[in-house]
Enzyme design. Sequence first.
Site, short mmCIF file in Angstrom:
data_model
loop_
_atom_site.label_atom_id
_atom_site.label_comp_id
_atom_site.label_asym_id
_atom_site.label_seq_id
_atom_site.Cartn_x
_atom_site.Cartn_y
_atom_site.Cartn_z
N ASP A 1 -0.08 -0.98 -4.71
CA ASP A 1 -1.54 -1.06 -4.64
C ASP A 1 -2.13 0.35 -4.47
OD1 ASP A 1 -3.97 -2.43 -4.46
OD2 ASP A 1 -3.82 -2.71 -2.29
N HIS B 1 -10.80 -6.77 -6.25
CA HIS B 1 -10.45 -6.08 -5.00
C HIS B 1 -11.41 -6.53 -3.91
CE1 HIS B 1 -7.41 -2.96 -6.14
NE2 HIS B 1 -7.71 -3.51 -7.31
N GLY C 1 -12.22 -4.68 3.17
CA GLY C 1 -12.53 -4.98 4.57
C GLY C 1 -13.49 -6.16 4.68
N GLY D 1 -10.91 -9.12 -1.51
CA GLY D 1 -11.00 -10.59 -1.48
C GLY D 1 -11.29 -11.14 -0.09
N GLU E 1 -8.07 1.56 -12.31
CA GLU E 1 -9.41 1.28 -11.75
C GLU E 1 -10.49 2.15 -12.36
OE1 GLU E 1 -9.57 0.89 -7.43
OE2 GLU E 1 -11.54 1.85 -7.37
N ASN F 1 -7.11 -9.86 -4.62
CA ASN F 1 -6.43 -9.07 -3.58
C ASN F 1 -6.90 -9.48 -2.19
OD1 ASN F 1 -5.52 -7.62 -5.76
ND2 ASN F 1 -6.38 -5.68 -5.12
N ASP G 1 -4.72 4.57 -9.22
CA ASP G 1 -6.13 4.62 -8.84
C ASP G 1 -6.60 6.07 -8.91
OD1 ASP G 1 -8.59 4.67 -7.73
OD2 ASP G 1 -8.05 3.73 -5.83
N SER H 1 0.88 -1.19 0.00
CA SER H 1 0.00 0.00 0.00
C SER H 1 0.91 1.23 0.00
CB SER H 1 -0.88 0.01 1.25
OG SER H 1 -0.07 0.25 2.39
#
Length: 291
Positions: free
Chosen positions: A82, A208, A181, A210, A134, A230, A104, A50
């Site tokens: 990411d 995204h 989340g 997962g 994205e 992910n 993103d 991240s």
Amino acid sequence: MPLVSMNGILAAAAKEGYAVGAFNPVDYASMKAIMCAAEEENAPVILQTSAKTVRYYGHETLAMWMRELAEQSAIPAVLHLDHGKELEMIRRCIETGWTSVMIDASHLPFEQNLAMSREVVDMATAAGVGVEAELGEIVGVEEDISVSEEDAHLADPDKAEIFCRELELGVFAPAIGTGHGFYKGTPKVDFDLIEEIYGRTATPLALHGGTGLSDDIIQRCIRSGCAKINISTHLKHAFVDGFSNYHKTNPDDYEPLKVLGAQFEVMKQLLREKIRQFGGSGKGRQLAAVL
Ligand code: 13P
């Protein structure tokens, strides 16, 4: 082997009908757990940092850890950024050894998202680095930015087609109903949308959010065109619980390496399970030979 770009391994996964696990490490031990799990499963793997993690350790440290772990391994591994939102951070990742980056810009209007993503594709392609971009907005919290249920919107297939025609992407991340989340209820994943977007873009898709998806949802997503899955939140829980549960059951043990060892095993077992579930086991060395 050296770190590889994401494009080749995802093209192979999409062709053969499995998905490559993309896991978010938070330190050297979690990076090593991801590499060990992939090695033991003989699977290709994506380690995605991240932007928060990059800021915490710095580009050079993360790239050095990752290069060292990959060099000791025989399976193809990708170092991916990411949810990159700042061009400067993305540029530094490309310069310091990331082999794949995500731009993103999904919060921006379509034309601006396209323009910013194009800038990253041009910069990355010149360096042999793959790109993920994205479209639509994925619900949940990522990089301290929270997208509410009301603000989240699924990707539009017409726009997705234009987006992927205009950009040479290694992987495309359309919003398809999953979120970051743990889920509070059952997520409404739009499988028809995934199929339509994959059919019209012929670009491997990233799933995204997962964490917490049922096996049925995971398998349907893979069949519909998702080649990268992910997992971040679940690994974070294994990281913290692995450490604290060992201490709860062994309150007098203050040997840090034993606590770290227990935490490592909990992470590795979870990662092996996920890699097997996504169908990547047994593909690693064979794929390494043709990359
Ligand atoms: P989770 O935190 O829900 O596993 O999602 C991870 C993700 O999609 C990172 O981009």
